[in-house]
Design a protein around this motif. Sequence first.
Motif, PDB file in Angstrom:
ATOM      1  N   ALA A  75     -63.317 -54.514  23.515  1.00 12.71           N
ATOM      2  CA  ALA A  75     -62.706 -53.501  23.064  1.00 12.71           C
ATOM      3  C   ALA A  75     -62.274 -53.228  24.838  1.00 12.71           C
ATOM      4  CB  ALA A  75     -64.409 -52.135  23.004  1.00 12.71           C
ATOM      5  N   ARG A  76     -62.090 -54.100  26.165  1.00 11.38           N
ATOM      6  CA  ARG A  76     -61.840 -53.362  27.339  1.00 11.38           C
ATOM      7  C   ARG A  76     -62.356 -52.566  28.033  1.00 11.38           C
ATOM      8  NH1 ARG A  76     -61.044 -58.796  26.596  1.00 11.38           N
ATOM      9  NH2 ARG A  76     -58.988 -59.677  26.960  1.00 11.38           N
ATOM     10  N   ILE A  77     -63.430 -52.070  27.469  1.00 10.32           N
ATOM     11  CA  ILE A  77     -63.844 -50.873  27.931  1.00 10.32           C
ATOM     12  C   ILE A  77     -65.204 -51.137  29.067  1.00 10.32           C
ATOM     13  CG2 ILE A  77     -64.768 -48.700  27.982  1.00 10.32           C
ATOM     14  CD1 ILE A  77     -64.298 -48.598  25.043  1.00 10.32           C
ATOM     15  N   GLU A  96     -31.719 -43.756  19.631  1.00  9.65           N
ATOM     16  CA  GLU A  96     -31.141 -42.213  20.768  1.00  9.65           C
ATOM     17  C   GLU A  96     -31.514 -43.334  22.423  1.00  9.65           C
ATOM     18  OE1 GLU A  96     -31.702 -38.425  19.448  1.00  9.65           O
ATOM     19  OE2 GLU A  96     -32.303 -39.353  17.930  1.00  9.65           O
ATOM     20  N   LYS A 152     -31.908 -40.856  24.307  1.00 15.82           N
ATOM     21  CA  LYS A 152     -32.502 -40.018  25.229  1.00 15.82           C
ATOM     22  C   LYS A 152     -34.300 -40.345  25.006  1.00 15.82           C
ATOM     23  CE  LYS A 152     -33.482 -34.901  25.252  1.00 15.82           C
ATOM     24  NZ  LYS A 152     -34.065 -33.777  24.604  1.00 15.82           N
ATOM     25  N   ILE A 153     -34.118 -40.822  23.219  1.00 18.37           N
ATOM     26  CA  ILE A 153     -35.446 -41.752  23.061  1.00 18.37           C
ATOM     27  C   ILE A 153     -35.735 -42.492  24.397  1.00 18.37           C
ATOM     28  CG2 ILE A 153     -37.256 -42.414  21.514  1.00 18.37           C
ATOM     29  CD1 ILE A 153     -35.772 -40.220  19.840  1.00 18.37           C
ATOM     30  N   GLU A 159     -36.514 -41.692  27.115  1.00 20.98           N
ATOM     31  CA  GLU A 159     -38.081 -40.749  27.559  1.00 20.98           C
ATOM     32  C   GLU A 159     -38.947 -41.536  27.745  1.00 20.98           C
ATOM     33  OE1 GLU A 159     -38.602 -36.997  26.520  1.00 20.98           O
ATOM     34  OE2 GLU A 159     -36.837 -36.181  26.218  1.00 20.98           O
ATOM     35  N   ASN A 180     -41.868 -42.603  30.487  1.00 16.64           N
ATOM     36  CA  ASN A 180     -43.544 -42.497  30.121  1.00 16.64           C
ATOM     37  C   ASN A 180     -44.528 -44.428  30.690  1.00 16.64           C
ATOM     38  OD1 ASN A 180     -44.474 -40.649  28.934  1.00 16.64           O
ATOM     39  ND2 ASN A 180     -43.354 -40.852  27.394  1.00 16.64           N
ATOM     40  N   PHE A 181     -43.932 -44.963  31.006  1.00 24.83           N
ATOM     41  CA  PHE A 181     -43.684 -46.119  31.599  1.00 24.83           C
ATOM     42  C   PHE A 181     -44.730 -45.580  32.836  1.00 24.83           C
ATOM     43  CE2 PHE A 181     -40.078 -49.537  30.374  1.00 24.83           C
ATOM     44  CZ  PHE A 181     -40.882 -49.080  28.828  1.00 24.83           C
ATOM     45  N   PRO A 182     -46.332 -46.291  33.162  1.00 24.49           N
ATOM     46  CA  PRO A 182     -46.800 -46.541  34.370  1.00 24.49           C
ATOM     47  C   PRO A 182     -45.727 -46.798  35.664  1.00 24.49           C
ATOM     48  CG  PRO A 182     -48.288 -46.192  32.733  1.00 24.49           C
ATOM     49  CD  PRO A 182     -47.010 -46.817  32.500  1.00 24.49           C
ATOM     50  N   VAL A 224     -40.585 -52.456  31.675  1.00 30.74           N
ATOM     51  CA  VAL A 224     -42.174 -51.838  31.948  1.00 30.74           C
ATOM     52  C   VAL A 224     -42.896 -53.050  32.527  1.00 30.74           C
ATOM     53  CG1 VAL A 224     -43.386 -52.782  29.605  1.00 30.74           C
ATOM     54  CG2 VAL A 224     -43.864 -50.731  31.300  1.00 30.74           C
ATOM     55  N   VAL A 250     -45.801 -55.166  34.374  1.00 33.93           N
ATOM     56  CA  VAL A 250     -47.153 -54.959  34.222  1.00 33.93           C
ATOM     57  C   VAL A 250     -47.336 -56.208  35.672  1.00 33.93           C
ATOM     58  CG1 VAL A 250     -48.740 -56.975  32.847  1.00 33.93           C
ATOM     59  CG2 VAL A 250     -46.233 -55.957  31.886  1.00 33.93           C
ATOM     60  N   LYS A 251     -48.504 -56.206  35.247  1.00 31.89           N
ATOM     61  CA  LYS A 251     -49.567 -57.546  36.774  1.00 31.89           C
ATOM     62  C   LYS A 251     -50.254 -58.768  35.996  1.00 31.89           C
ATOM     63  CE  LYS A 251     -52.226 -54.019  38.684  1.00 31.89           C
ATOM     64  NZ  LYS A 251     -52.242 -52.987  38.104  1.00 31.89           N
ATOM     65  N   SER A 252     -49.550 -59.537  36.853  1.00 32.02           N
ATOM     66  CA  SER A 252     -49.278 -60.402  35.884  1.00 32.02           C
ATOM     67  C   SER A 252     -50.769 -61.295  35.574  1.00 32.02           C
ATOM     68  CB  SER A 252     -49.494 -62.165  37.560  1.00 32.02           C
ATOM     69  OG  SER A 252     -50.681 -61.633  38.443  1.00 32.02           O
ATOM     70  N   ILE A 253     -50.164 -62.101  34.334  1.00 30.05           N
ATOM     71  CA  ILE A 253     -51.452 -62.864  33.261  1.00 30.05           C
ATOM     72  C   ILE A 253     -51.885 -63.906  34.311  1.00 30.05           C
ATOM     73  CG2 ILE A 253     -51.960 -63.605  31.352  1.00 30.05           C
ATOM     74  CD1 ILE A 253     -49.979 -61.308  30.470  1.00 30.05           C
TER      75      ILE A 253
END
Lengths: 446, 96
Positions: free
Chosen positions: B14-16, B70, B72-73, B76, B80-82, B89, B91-94
């Motif tokens: 579950a990746r927790i 759109e 604008k979307i 936005e 939101n990308f960290p 976006v 992403v760290k190396s896999i």
Amino acid sequence: MAYLTLHKEEALAEAQRIDDKIKKGEEIDLLSGIPMALKDNMCVQGGRTTAASKILDNYIAPYDATVVKKLKKQGAVILGKTNMDEFAMGSSTENSAYQKTKNPHDLNRVPGGTSGGSAAAVAGGLAVYALGSDTGGSVRQPASFCGVVGLKPTYGRVSRHGLIAMASSFDQIGPVTQTVEDAAIVLSRIAGRDKKDATSAKSGGKLYEDYLQGDIRGMKIGVPKEYFSDDLSSEIKEISIKALEKFKKLGAELVEINIPHNEYALPVYYITVPSEISSNMARFDGIRYGLSVDDQEQSKIGGGNLLETYLDSREIGLGTEVKRRIMLGTYALSAGYYDAYYKKAQKVRRLLKQDFEKAFESVDLIFSPTAPEPAFKIGEKTTDLLQMYLSDIYTVTANLVGVPAISFPIGTVEREGKNLPIGGQLMGRWFGEEELLNAAHTFEIN
Amino acid sequence: MLKKEDIMHIAQLARIGLKEEEIEKYQRELSLVLDYFKKLEAVDTENIESIGHITGSHSVVRDDKIIECEAKIIEEIINNFPDQKNNQVKVKSILT
């Protein structure tokens, strides 16, 4: 506190715009200028949308949910976003990562959940109406606890586009209102087929408020034997029987029916819902949006760069109940257990649906209490998992089989000098909201 | 009752990330709920098919056409990308 975020400027600007329209004598819709609230799992473009979770603390919705788009078109004044159990998992709104919401009828008690902020806002006069979402009773149970009306439409009646998904084969958006008529008015304006939700159904532009004739003579109301067993407390039973007598006086015929698989509804619900949750919640990974954490320390169960981001973001960003359900669902879907849990539950879900199909051959509606008790005290059930799950016993079935259901006030009980509301629930046939709303409306006005 | 290793395995799937003290708590709680599920064993589901879509709709498709989003979307969503680079976006190396 019922609200998590206020949309002050936008609300005032929209109210001004509607005022100007009125001044100019332009025609406006019934919902124009009416202040309302949205549960914080529905997206409003440019607005913070958290689902009451820390993992979405900084999330700004890039688009409007379909229901929001529809309401904005009607000129609705959106006051803000209401508190809820994190990702709509819970029964008391105590699982919010941000704040407690209290029941306006007794501030020591919970408002119910998961749409507790929406129900408390409407009951407390902080909004004329609100939208909630209902996966297993999350609109109806808080409506019952707060003494207002809560409607869960038929699965597919209202588009789920822009609603943060919990369990996609159960979730439905529904109104929380002060009267049944208001619920009908709001439903008419949010219902309908949406290209962005493949499970949504056509409503043909129906105005549900036009079907409230206030007459239920000849209507058959089913009373399932299983819902009125000895497990139900005598005071809730008494209030329910009184409500049934009132329906009879209004000309309805009461018919005793059976839902043979009813006792399995809760276990089926708590297998299938976490299974869908474990899949839906996979999107909160610290990569695309929301909280992203990587403390660079190897956690015990993993290793490697990217994996650490997943593990840390989810460990820190998600609350206990959310993690619990993700893990339950992951287990139920994992190799070796899938057949015994998920598949078995989906089979029993079919049997339950067949029970309802059979019941609706002989009755038009089915009555029960909404919840087995009035609002409980804050903190009373947070330590007892199964007790908390049991508060959904009357409401989960409508979501399992997909039928519409409404909760409306039928009486009060006294606790420590305070009168606490009790809700009654009617369930109707698939896409039979007209009959359902008419029956609850007829009860309410008499 | 679920073993400690079971919980670690589920959490891994579950990746927790979990803390040591949480493992025991989840062992207890998940076992309690799984026990409750045993109730279903009593139901005869021989020859019963798993349910699909609850109101019976199936094969809902749309035209295979590109629908423009759109601007604008898009903006936005990127906001939101960290972490991002050139509007992508990050992403760290896999593979390291």
